[in-house]
Design a protein around this motif. Structure first.
Motif, PDB file in Angstrom:
ATOM      1  N   ASP B 300     -50.067  47.244  25.035  1.00 10.24           N
ATOM      2  CA  ASP B 300     -49.759  48.790  24.918  1.00 10.24           C
ATOM      3  C   ASP B 300     -48.530  48.907  23.940  1.00 10.24           C
ATOM      4  OD1 ASP B 300     -51.824  48.957  26.595  1.00 10.24           O
ATOM      5  OD2 ASP B 300     -50.517  49.781  28.333  1.00 10.24           O
ATOM      6  N   ALA B 301     -47.693  48.416  24.105  1.00  7.79           N
ATOM      7  CA  ALA B 301     -46.227  48.509  23.088  1.00  7.79           C
ATOM      8  C   ALA B 301     -46.660  48.418  21.731  1.00  7.79           C
ATOM      9  CB  ALA B 301     -45.256  47.660  23.348  1.00  7.79           C
ATOM     10  N   SER B 302     -47.589  47.230  21.125  1.00 10.38           N
ATOM     11  CA  SER B 302     -47.969  47.084  20.037  1.00 10.38           C
ATOM     12  C   SER B 302     -48.732  48.055  19.642  1.00 10.38           C
ATOM     13  CB  SER B 302     -48.347  45.702  19.788  1.00 10.38           C
ATOM     14  OG  SER B 302     -49.621  45.658  20.083  1.00 10.38           O
ATOM     15  N   VAL B 303     -49.576  48.671  20.424  1.00 14.57           N
ATOM     16  CA  VAL B 303     -50.678  49.657  19.975  1.00 14.57           C
ATOM     17  C   VAL B 303     -49.913  50.943  19.632  1.00 14.57           C
ATOM     18  CG1 VAL B 303     -52.886  51.140  20.618  1.00 14.57           C
ATOM     19  CG2 VAL B 303     -52.776  48.801  21.032  1.00 14.57           C
ATOM     20  N   LEU B 304     -49.058  51.341  20.565  1.00 17.10           N
ATOM     21  CA  LEU B 304     -48.327  52.509  20.381  1.00 17.10           C
ATOM     22  C   LEU B 304     -47.293  52.627  19.260  1.00 17.10           C
ATOM     23  CD1 LEU B 304     -47.685  53.290  24.040  1.00 17.10           C
ATOM     24  CD2 LEU B 304     -48.988  54.783  22.503  1.00 17.10           C
ATOM     25  N   THR B 305     -47.020  51.391  18.696  1.00 17.42           N
ATOM     26  CA  THR B 305     -46.137  51.473  17.592  1.00 17.42           C
ATOM     27  C   THR B 305     -46.722  51.124  16.270  1.00 17.42           C
ATOM     28  OG1 THR B 305     -45.591  48.976  18.214  1.00 17.42           O
ATOM     29  CG2 THR B 305     -43.934  50.527  19.179  1.00 17.42           C
ATOM     30  N   ALA B 306     -48.024  50.908  16.317  1.00 15.72           N
ATOM     31  CA  ALA B 306     -48.531  50.406  14.969  1.00 15.72           C
ATOM     32  C   ALA B 306     -48.434  51.394  14.129  1.00 15.72           C
ATOM     33  CB  ALA B 306     -50.158  50.111  15.171  1.00 15.72           C
ATOM     34  N   SER B 307     -48.358  52.648  14.521  1.00 13.23           N
ATOM     35  CA  SER B 307     -48.025  53.538  13.516  1.00 13.23           C
ATOM     36  C   SER B 307     -46.810  54.601  14.072  1.00 13.23           C
ATOM     37  CB  SER B 307     -49.123  54.711  13.601  1.00 13.23           C
ATOM     38  OG  SER B 307     -49.009  56.299  13.499  1.00 13.23           O
ATOM     39  N   LYS B 308     -46.195  55.026  12.979  1.00 15.06           N
ATOM     40  CA  LYS B 308     -44.717  55.588  13.219  1.00 15.06           C
ATOM     41  C   LYS B 308     -44.885  56.803  13.896  1.00 15.06           C
ATOM     42  CE  LYS B 308     -40.638  57.364  10.657  1.00 15.06           C
ATOM     43  NZ  LYS B 308     -40.462  57.818   9.203  1.00 15.06           N
ATOM     44  N   GLN B 309     -46.120  57.596  13.318  1.00 16.33           N
ATOM     45  CA  GLN B 309     -46.644  58.784  13.921  1.00 16.33           C
ATOM     46  C   GLN B 309     -46.812  58.672  15.242  1.00 16.33           C
ATOM     47  OE1 GLN B 309     -47.603  57.714  11.011  1.00 16.33           O
ATOM     48  NE2 GLN B 309     -47.582  59.112   9.492  1.00 16.33           N
ATOM     49  N   THR B 310     -47.735  57.795  15.785  1.00 13.08           N
ATOM     50  CA  THR B 310     -48.073  57.804  17.133  1.00 13.08           C
ATOM     51  C   THR B 310     -46.857  57.486  17.980  1.00 13.08           C
ATOM     52  OG1 THR B 310     -50.155  56.718  16.317  1.00 13.08           O
ATOM     53  CG2 THR B 310     -49.788  56.607  18.561  1.00 13.08           C
ATOM     54  N   ALA B 311     -45.945  56.414  17.437  1.00 11.07           N
ATOM     55  CA  ALA B 311     -44.957  56.046  18.527  1.00 11.07           C
ATOM     56  C   ALA B 311     -44.158  57.427  18.767  1.00 11.07           C
ATOM     57  CB  ALA B 311     -43.992  54.945  17.841  1.00 11.07           C
ATOM     58  N   ALA B 312     -44.071  58.264  17.558  1.00 10.97           N
ATOM     59  CA  ALA B 312     -42.980  59.241  17.654  1.00 10.97           C
ATOM     60  C   ALA B 312     -43.662  60.291  18.731  1.00 10.97           C
ATOM     61  CB  ALA B 312     -42.885  60.102  16.318  1.00 10.97           C
ATOM     62  N   TYR B 313     -45.036  60.330  18.569  1.00 17.70           N
ATOM     63  CA  TYR B 313     -45.510  61.191  19.465  1.00 17.70           C
ATOM     64  C   TYR B 313     -45.851  60.721  20.816  1.00 17.70           C
ATOM     65  CZ  TYR B 313     -49.230  64.183  20.772  1.00 17.70           C
ATOM     66  OH  TYR B 313     -50.259  65.555  21.306  1.00 17.70           O
ATOM     67  N   PHE B 314     -45.846  59.587  21.149  1.00 21.01           N
ATOM     68  CA  PHE B 314     -45.682  59.098  22.457  1.00 21.01           C
ATOM     69  C   PHE B 314     -44.200  59.107  23.001  1.00 21.01           C
ATOM     70  CE2 PHE B 314     -44.223  55.191  24.747  1.00 21.01           C
ATOM     71  CZ  PHE B 314     -44.658  55.467  26.037  1.00 21.01           C
ATOM     72  N   GLU B 315     -43.321  59.050  22.188  1.00 17.94           N
ATOM     73  CA  GLU B 315     -41.840  59.177  22.670  1.00 17.94           C
ATOM     74  C   GLU B 315     -41.648  60.747  23.316  1.00 17.94           C
ATOM     75  OE1 GLU B 315     -38.964  57.341  20.587  1.00 17.94           O
ATOM     76  OE2 GLU B 315     -40.304  55.357  20.167  1.00 17.94           O
ATOM     77  N   ALA B 316     -41.996  61.670  22.345  1.00 21.24           N
ATOM     78  CA  ALA B 316     -41.865  62.881  22.674  1.00 21.24           C
ATOM     79  C   ALA B 316     -42.624  63.480  24.014  1.00 21.24           C
ATOM     80  CB  ALA B 316     -42.439  63.776  21.455  1.00 21.24           C
ATOM     81  N   ALA B 317     -43.862  62.754  23.942  1.00 21.62           N
ATOM     82  CA  ALA B 317     -44.497  63.088  25.355  1.00 21.62           C
ATOM     83  C   ALA B 317     -44.040  62.505  26.508  1.00 21.62           C
ATOM     84  CB  ALA B 317     -45.840  62.671  25.239  1.00 21.62           C
ATOM     85  N   VAL B 318     -43.418  61.310  26.476  1.00 19.84           N
ATOM     86  CA  VAL B 318     -42.681  60.692  27.357  1.00 19.84           C
ATOM     87  C   VAL B 318     -41.473  61.664  27.834  1.00 19.84           C
ATOM     88  CG1 VAL B 318     -41.326  58.716  28.427  1.00 19.84           C
ATOM     89  CG2 VAL B 318     -43.543  58.330  27.246  1.00 19.84           C
TER      90      VAL B 318
END
Lengths: 485, 466
Positions: B300-318
């Motif tokens: 999961d961590a590698s999928v979420l961090t594969a793109s900078k935008q996705t990671a940023a989105y995920f972190e904001a949602a968390v």
């Protein structure tokens, strides 16, 4: 309207006359144009005369802008002038009109100076006689059968012939000082980094400097005030404060330590030159300067080092002339490679090709260490030599050239004889220090002789002070040759 | 690199402008011009070198690489030859065998060339917009052992460059380019064979295909007893083959020498510190943090961090719903990613804000939303670009969680289905399902299933008692 004689006054005098309203800038420009019309057929100092533009500018110029405002000048044809041909005296750039002004041109414009034209030179500044111009030779106003020196031969001849009060030249290995010496005028190669090179068509980037050619040292200082100083467009221009160079012209040299370079007072120096230089030394002594003898052992390598570094840089700098974007393009070629080869074969003259070949060779894989890198190492040693010399003296003194002006064709057959002409001037470029050539007498045949003074980097002020004191005492400067108009 | 202006002049670096509109005397190499170094480019290159764990050359020097080509207006390229800004670094890739370290030989700064368009009305035309655009060249050690590893390396490199804001690294716009070198050697040997450099590869997929092709070609050649020579080969995407361009012997002598028009730039410690500070958290560190602080799996961590935008989105949602990062992760990786892919968007372009997306797992957690309704609600929220919580409220999509709201309905259902009720009483649990179904139908699925059971039991008991 009788034309004004530009030789009547110096730059200071013309500025005063303009400021008082005794003369109008248009009269000065017209005087310059008239003199060009009268004598340039013989001298051929100019490649382009910008008559219309100059007269137009003269009508509008504010003479209070600077001491140079409203006064005509000539520009060497390797300094870019917007929309005005800048040919480097080469077939390669016969039709090139830069879309921009060099920084020095911008500064002169800001000062209200008025360019009346572009002067002849050795092609791409490679040469010591202006015989290597693609557009015909320039003749020495003192003897039309002799060369004016080079590569800034047109600029020096224009000043000596009274066509303009001052001109800009460029100096890579003596190209301002040697023609100044041959033409009996004053030439300064400033410290590397003192004057912006932006817009100076590059020959050897680590050696090139723009500088003034004037009739007197004081005028040289005045022009330097206008063109010196750091430029954001030239990373190699130095953020060093520019003093008012005219403020140091006290005529006072008592206690000044002048080093005589013994290597340049012996063999290979023409007796008449040596005698004139020795008299100059006596003049300095009489003025209260302290004379010391200086040895610069590495200077014997100067010529060799120069003829590795300058052609190496030139081979790269001149590679852009390929016929693709501007300048000459062969009409013959059927492929890109053919276009490159033929354009460059047809567009460049012999001396330029010789140096490109030499430079390409010394940079080639397998030769770089033996030639170019070695040359850089010796250059560093030369710098140490000069640093040591300047621990004991303020100014170094030598002849500017080993001989006076030579006759046309005398040295073109053997390039090495021609290169030897730059023996005394080359070190200042390699070391990056300022050097001034001041007239110091005449040969029995009436040919001018030049005295070279060198100072520490960015110490043009001391150079001007010494040169000015000398010329006031010696009285050789400001003399112009008789030219039948 | 993502600088506003070119490496040695102030022309724009923007992609896609009409030909020869982003040019000036300096980048056109007109007679007399001089280069002035763009400090921002050095800063970005320094960040790249630090991100790849390189040693930094404290004194930057530039050199001239001399060659003739119509796309190169000065006939030399200003580059860094023997003193690259960074050297001896590495990056790590995750292969099936675990984490593998790939050495970075060097990173250097240089200017781009122009672009030739051949055969336009019988001419070759040249566009100098790209000339002088700053780029970094990254050379890796011969540590990659398969086309797959090469792909992983490129993906990791791209993600680092994008994360750090050094480059947008778009192969289709030429802001990421790759020359892939490949050589073979006998099993067990440690001596590398003669390599081929493959040029003209325009996608990661192309890199893999070209390497696979070249691996095969070299293997066949060697098995046929041929001797391979070092050479440069051109990849033909359409034909799926490589063709020899030139041998090592035919290679140019570039006559490198120090650029005399630039002064040496000293990289001071403060500049390095600033570049360090400017580097954001990179994918490796992010993954580690997701695993350690959010309790996510490595996958999961590698999928979420594969793109900078996705990671940023995920972190904001968390951040908006910190109670259950795993639930947020599932939403981001699941329906959200599917929608993004369908629409060809990156996470930052999604119609839903991270805070809005986080409302869905929050509503489920509050018990006011069933997972079935959640999917429906997500679709609606995506389509409207509006807050799921508000849509749920406006459209009455919230779950009925009050027993008293269900008991009347349960009584009616029990009264209306005597047969099913009798079956339930007879112990046939299947009959209960029919009653539940009836309840769900009546409530349009909004009823909490546990409460439905409870309400039905109560209604049946009441009937018995009555």
């Amino acid at each position: 309207m009788t034309s004004i004689d530009l030789g009547e006054r110096d730059l200071f005098g013309w500025h005063e006359a303009l400021a008082k309203g005794d003369v109008h800038p248009a009269e000065l420009v017209q005087a310059s144009l008239d003199r060009i019309a009268a004598v340039d057929e013989q001298v051929h100092a100019f490649l382009t005369v910008t008559r219309k533009e100059a007269l137009q500018e003269a009508e509008q110029v504010d003479v209070t802008l600077s001491p140079l405002a409203g006064i005509p000048a000539a520009i060497k044809d390797n300094i870019c002038t917007q929309n005005v041909p800048t040919t480097c005296a080469s077939r390669m750039l016969h039709n090139f009109r830069p879309p921009y002004d060099a920084t020095v041109i911008q500064r002169l414009r800001t000062a209200g100076a008025i360019a009346v034209g572009k002067t002849n030179m050795d092609e791409f500044a490679m040469g010591s006689s202006t015989e290597h111009s693609a557009f015909g030779v320039t003749r020495n106003p003192w003897d039309l059968g002799r060369v004016p020196g080079g590569s800034s031969g047109g600029s020096a001849a224009a000043v000596a012939a009274g066509e303009v009060p001052y001109a800009l030249g460029s100096d890579t290995g003596g190209s301002i000082r040697q023609p100044a010496a041959y033409c009996g005028v004053v030439g300064l190669k400033p410290t590397y980094g003192r004057v912006s090179r932006y817009g100076l068509v590059a020959f050897a980037s680590s050696l090139d400097q723009i500088g003034p050619i004037t009739r007197t040292v004081a005028e040289s200082a005045l022009v330097m005030n206008a063109i010196s100083g750091v430029d954001l467009h030239d990373s190699t221009s130095a953020p060093v404060e520019v003093p008012d160079f005219t403020a140091t012209l006290t005529g006072e040299v008592r206690g000044l330590r002048i080093g005589i370079i013994s290597e340049y007072m012996g063999e290979g120096i023409d007796p008449s030159v040596r005698q004139a230089v020795q008299q100059a030394i006596q003049t300095f002594e009489r003025l209260g300067a302290e004379i010391v003898e200086v040895h610069l052992p590495t200077t014997k390598h100067a010529l060799a080092v120069y003829y590795l570094i300058a052609p190496a840089e030139a081979s790269s700098n001149l590679a852009r002339y390929d016929g693709v974007r501007y300048g000459y393009r062969t009409p013959q070629a059927k492929s890109v490679v053919e276009m490159y080869k033929q354009t460059r074969d047809e567009g460049f003259g012999t001396e330029v090709k010789r140096r490109i070949l030499l430079g390409t060779y010394v940079l080639s894989a397998g030769y770089y260490d033996a030639y170019y890198k070695r040359a850089l190492q010796v250059r560093a040693l030369m710098k140490q030599d000069f640093d040591r010399a300047f621990e004991h003296c303020d100014v170094l003194l030598s002849p500017t050239t080993p001989t006076p002006a030579f006759a046309f064709g005398e040295k073109t057959a053997d390039p090495v004889t021609m290169y030897l002409n730059d023996l005394c001037t080359i070190p200042a470029n390699l070391v990056g220090i300022p050097a001034l050539s001041v007239p110091c007498g005449f040969t029995p045949e009436g040919l001018p002789i030049g005295l070279q003074l060198m100072a520490k980097a960015f110490d043009e002020a001391t150079l001007f002070r010494a040169g000015d004191a000398y010329e006031r005492a010696a009285g050789f400067t400001g003399r112009l040759p008789e030219l039948a108009a | 690199m993502m600088t506003e202006t070119k490496l040695f002049c102030s022309c724009s670096t923007a992609f896609g402008a009409p030909p020869n509109t982003h040019v000036c005397p300096v980048c056109l190499g007109l007679p007399g011009v001089l280069p002035v170094l763009n400090r921002r480019a050095v800063e970005l290159a320094l960040m790249a070198a630090l991100a790849l764990h390189c040693e930094i050359t404290p004194q930057e020097r530039f050199d001239r690489k001399n060659y003739f080509y119509p796309d190169l207006p000065k006939a030399y390229q200003i580059t860094q030859w023997d003193l690259p800004i960074g050297k001896n670094g590495y990056l790590e890739i995750t292969t099936d065998e675990g984490i593998k370290r790939i050495g970075i030989t060097r990173i250097h700064i240089e200017e781009d060339a122009g672009k030739l368009n051949h055969g336009v009305g019988g001419y070759s035309l040249v566009d100098y917009n790209r000339v002088g655009v700053p780029l970094i060249e990254i050379v890796s050690e011969p540590d990659l052992r398969s086309p797959r590893e090469a792909q992983l390396y490129l993906e990791k490199l791209r993600s680092i460059m994008v994360y750090a804001g050094i480059s947008d690294a778009r192969m289709e716009e030429g802001s990421l380019r790759c020359d892939a070198n490949i050589s073979l050697r006998p099993l067990g040997s440690s001596v590398l064979g003669k390599r081929a450099e493959i040029k003209n590869v325009n996608s990661f997929r192309g890199v893999v295909r070209a390497l696979e092709y070249e691996q095969q070609r070299q293997a066949e050649a060697l098995q046929n007893g041929e001797v391979l020579h070092q050479e440069t080969r051109r990849w033909d995407e359409d034909r799926g083959m490589t063709f020899s361009m030139r041998s090592k012997e035919e290679a140019n002598d570039y006559r490198y020498f120090p650029e005399p028009d630039l002064v040496q730039l000293v990289i001071e410690d403060a500049m390095i510190a600033a570049a360090h500070a400017a580097l954001p958290e990179l994918p490796d560190a992010k993954q580690k943090r997701y695993i350690e602080t959010f309790g996510l799996s490595a996958y999961d961590a590698s999928v979420l961090t594969a793109s900078k935008q996705t990671a940023a989105y995920f972190e904001a949602a968390v951040a908006a719903f910190p109670k259950d990062p795993k639930a947020v992760a599932n939403w981001v990786m699941g329906d959200f990613s599917r929608k993004l892919n369908e629409a060809g968007l990156t996470a930052d372009q999604a119609p839903l804000t991270p805070e809005q997306l986080a409302e869905i797992p929050a509503l489920i957690d509050e018990g006011t939303l069933s997972s079935k309704m959640a999917k429906e609600l997500f679709e609606k929220a995506w389509a409207k670009g509006a807050s799921p919580r508000r849509i749920a409220q406006e459209e009455g999509m919230t779950q009925i969680t009050d027993l008293s709201q269900l008991i009347d309905l349960a009584r009616r259902v029990v009264a209306g289905n005597p047969k099913a009720v009798a079956d339930v009483r007879a112990g046939k649990q299947k009959a209960m399902g029919a009653l539940v179904g009836q309840m769900m139908k009546e409530t349009k699925g909004r009823a909490n299933p546990t409460l439905v059971h409870e309400a039905l039991q109560q209604a049946i008991e009441e009937q018995t008692e009555g």
